[in-house]
Write a protein that holds these residues in place. Structure first.
Motif, PDB file in Angstrom:
ATOM      1  N   ALA A 164      13.268   4.004  -8.496  1.00 26.39           N
ATOM      2  CA  ALA A 164      12.532   3.880  -7.155  1.00 26.39           C
ATOM      3  C   ALA A 164      12.766   2.310  -6.705  1.00 26.39           C
ATOM      4  O   ALA A 164      12.430   1.378  -7.674  1.00 26.39           O
ATOM      5  N   ASN A 165      12.593   2.141  -5.512  1.00 21.82           N
ATOM      6  CA  ASN A 165      12.420   0.753  -4.868  1.00 21.82           C
ATOM      7  C   ASN A 165      10.948   0.649  -4.623  1.00 21.82           C
ATOM      8  O   ASN A 165      10.254   1.600  -4.127  1.00 21.82           O
ATOM      9  N   VAL A 166      10.609  -0.478  -4.998  1.00 19.50           N
ATOM     10  CA  VAL A 166       9.059  -0.806  -4.881  1.00 19.50           C
ATOM     11  C   VAL A 166       8.670  -0.782  -3.521  1.00 19.50           C
ATOM     12  O   VAL A 166       7.287  -1.030  -3.355  1.00 19.50           O
ATOM     13  N   LEU A 167       9.524  -0.850  -2.626  1.00 13.36           N
ATOM     14  CA  LEU A 167       9.099  -1.068  -1.250  1.00 13.36           C
ATOM     15  C   LEU A 167       9.292   0.266  -0.531  1.00 13.36           C
ATOM     16  O   LEU A 167       9.171   0.350   0.886  1.00 13.36           O
ATOM     17  N   ASP A 168       9.420   1.345  -1.358  1.00  8.30           N
ATOM     18  CA  ASP A 168       9.719   2.728  -0.504  1.00  8.30           C
ATOM     19  C   ASP A 168       8.784   3.735  -1.162  1.00  8.30           C
ATOM     20  O   ASP A 168       8.552   4.127  -2.261  1.00  8.30           O
ATOM     21  N   LYS A 169       7.641   3.961  -0.277  1.00  3.96           N
ATOM     22  CA  LYS A 169       6.541   4.612  -0.538  1.00  3.96           C
ATOM     23  C   LYS A 169       6.864   6.107  -1.099  1.00  3.96           C
ATOM     24  O   LYS A 169       6.269   6.472  -1.854  1.00  3.96           O
ATOM     25  N   GLU A 170       7.740   6.794  -0.442  1.00  2.93           N
ATOM     26  CA  GLU A 170       8.158   7.997  -0.926  1.00  2.93           C
ATOM     27  C   GLU A 170       8.820   8.154  -2.141  1.00  2.93           C
ATOM     28  O   GLU A 170       8.547   8.954  -2.958  1.00  2.93           O
ATOM     29  N   GLU A 171       9.680   7.159  -2.284  1.00  3.09           N
ATOM     30  CA  GLU A 171      10.445   7.261  -3.782  1.00  3.09           C
ATOM     31  C   GLU A 171       9.148   6.775  -4.785  1.00  3.09           C
ATOM     32  O   GLU A 171       9.389   7.570  -5.966  1.00  3.09           O
ATOM     33  N   LEU A 172       8.125   5.994  -4.523  1.00  4.79           N
ATOM     34  CA  LEU A 172       7.103   5.936  -5.475  1.00  4.79           C
ATOM     35  C   LEU A 172       6.455   7.170  -5.838  1.00  4.79           C
ATOM     36  O   LEU A 172       5.927   7.287  -7.056  1.00  4.79           O
ATOM     37  N   GLN A 173       6.143   7.695  -4.710  1.00  5.11           N
ATOM     38  CA  GLN A 173       5.184   8.922  -4.878  1.00  5.11           C
ATOM     39  C   GLN A 173       6.139   9.945  -5.650  1.00  5.11           C
ATOM     40  O   GLN A 173       5.642  10.956  -6.465  1.00  5.11           O
ATOM     41  N   GLU A 174       7.195  10.202  -5.396  1.00  8.50           N
ATOM     42  CA  GLU A 174       8.223  10.873  -6.024  1.00  8.50           C
ATOM     43  C   GLU A 174       8.140  10.744  -7.870  1.00  8.50           C
ATOM     44  O   GLU A 174       7.979  11.719  -8.695  1.00  8.50           O
ATOM     45  N   VAL A 175       7.979   9.279  -8.065  1.00  3.48           N
ATOM     46  CA  VAL A 175       8.261   9.050  -9.358  1.00  3.48           C
ATOM     47  C   VAL A 175       6.769   9.304  -9.735  1.00  3.48           C
ATOM     48  O   VAL A 175       6.356   9.872 -10.938  1.00  3.48           O
ATOM     49  N   ARG A 176       5.566   9.183  -9.256  1.00  4.43           N
ATOM     50  CA  ARG A 176       4.257   9.582  -9.468  1.00  4.43           C
ATOM     51  C   ARG A 176       4.082  10.873 -10.048  1.00  4.43           C
ATOM     52  O   ARG A 176       3.519  11.464 -10.983  1.00  4.43           O
ATOM     53  N   ASP A 177       4.511  11.722  -8.942  1.00  5.37           N
ATOM     54  CA  ASP A 177       4.503  13.292  -9.200  1.00  5.37           C
ATOM     55  C   ASP A 177       5.368  13.724 -10.398  1.00  5.37           C
ATOM     56  O   ASP A 177       4.794  14.369 -11.044  1.00  5.37           O
ATOM     57  N   PHE A 178       6.669  13.073 -10.647  1.00  3.82           N
ATOM     58  CA  PHE A 178       7.267  13.215 -11.838  1.00  3.82           C
ATOM     59  C   PHE A 178       6.411  13.213 -13.121  1.00  3.82           C
ATOM     60  O   PHE A 178       6.454  13.944 -14.215  1.00  3.82           O
TER      61      PHE A 178
END
Ligand code: NAD
Length: 272
Positions: free
Chosen positions: A67-81
């Motif tokens: 994930a890119n730390v500047l991409d909120k959606e990617e961060l949320q996907e990591v969190r959900d995972f």
């Protein structure tokens, strides 16, 4: 006084942004050594997987995420995972960051030569790239009423280094944000959530190697200046961060929040 072998880290789930980097990787290894399950997050899955392989070879448990730390959606996907797979998250280390060549003012340049797009990139990576993951992942901490955030500051936060204007300003902002978030989370969710920062001095990494070392391994002029200004007379090595990291991630620091810990061989303590 209880003895502490950091047993409380066993089974804790940690996530390190920029975990494939020199310092991130070092921190991941020490947490895994004490039994934490460590998520290595970085821009490419290949980089993250390489760091995971090292941890696994050393007998630790780790997983790779991209994930890119500047991409909120990617961060949320990591969190959900992470929540789906492990049910919790205990530690967030915001290690993605650094300077960029275009954002450094050259020896023969002045502030008037500064290019806004480069400056903007460095400010974004370091400060937004710390705030955004903190926002996304600490939502889990708020629900759990427990969690630890560790931000990575720098020696250039307290007294700005010459030439690296954006980097220095953004690391100073990280110190400020560390305090702000510590107050916000402890005030609203109790004493189970702590936010602190580590301020490393000078460690040889991919980004600063050419600034500090010549191709033959000798010191550049800037490298010499830094070593002259470091009472302990050497650059740091990743293991120098181990003690501070374990302290801040464990119950040893249960009443510590909103602090910035210098790990710099005395760099910040000396004036000449
Ligand atoms: P590094 O370049 O080895 O590691 C940084 C990692 O962050 C890399 O793996 C990179 O791919 C990743 N990254 C970069 N942009 C990203 C993004 N947008 N999203 C996700 N990941 C991204 O650097 P390092 O020396 O290990 O530094 C780690 C942290 O420590 C940085 O915040 C740096 O500013 C700080 N720091 C380093 C030193 C030093 O001397 N090396 C000193 C003080 C502070």
């Amino acid at each position: 006084m209880k003895t502490n072998e950091f047993a409380e880290l066993k089974g804790r789930v940690a996530l390190i942004t920029g975990g494939a980097g020199v310092l991130g990787c070092g921190m991941a290894n020490v947490l895994a050594h004490y039994g934490a399950i460590v998520g290595i997050m970085d821009l490419t899955i290949e980089g993250a997987e390489t760091a995971v392989d090292v941890i696994k070879k050393n007998g630790g448990e780790a997983f790779a995420v991209k994930a890119n730390v500047l991409d909120k959606e990617e961060l949320q996907e990591v969190r959900d995972f992470i929540i789906e797979k492990y049910g919790r998250l205990d530690i967030l280390i915001n290690a993605a960051g650094g300077n960029m060549p275009g954002a450094t003012i050259g020896p023969d340049q002045a502030i008037y030569d500064m290019q806004l797009p480069h400056l903007q990139k460095v400010l974004d990576l370091n400060i937004i790239g710390t705030i955004l993951p903190s926002q996304v992942f600490s939502e889990v901490f708020a629900k759990q009423k427990s969690g630890i955030v560790i931000n990575i500051s720098s020696a250039s936060a307290q007294r700005p280094l010459s030439r690296v204007v954006g980097y220095s300003a953004s690391k100073a902002a990280i110190d400020n944000f560390t305090k702000w978030l510590a107050v916000e989370l402890a005030g609203k969710y109790g004493d189970g959530i702590r936010v602190n920062a580590i301020a490393p001095g000078f460690f040889i990494g991919e980004q600063n190697r050419v600034l500090l070392l010549n191709p033959d391994g000798t010191l550049t002029k800037r490298g010499e200046k830094i070593i002259d200004h470091t009472p302990m007379g050497r650059f740091g090595v990743p293991e120098d961060l181990d003690g501070a990291l374990l302290f801040l991630c464990s119950n040893m620091s249960q009443f510590v929040t909103g602090t910035v810990l210098n790990i710099d061989g005395g760099f910040a303590a000396t004036s000449i």
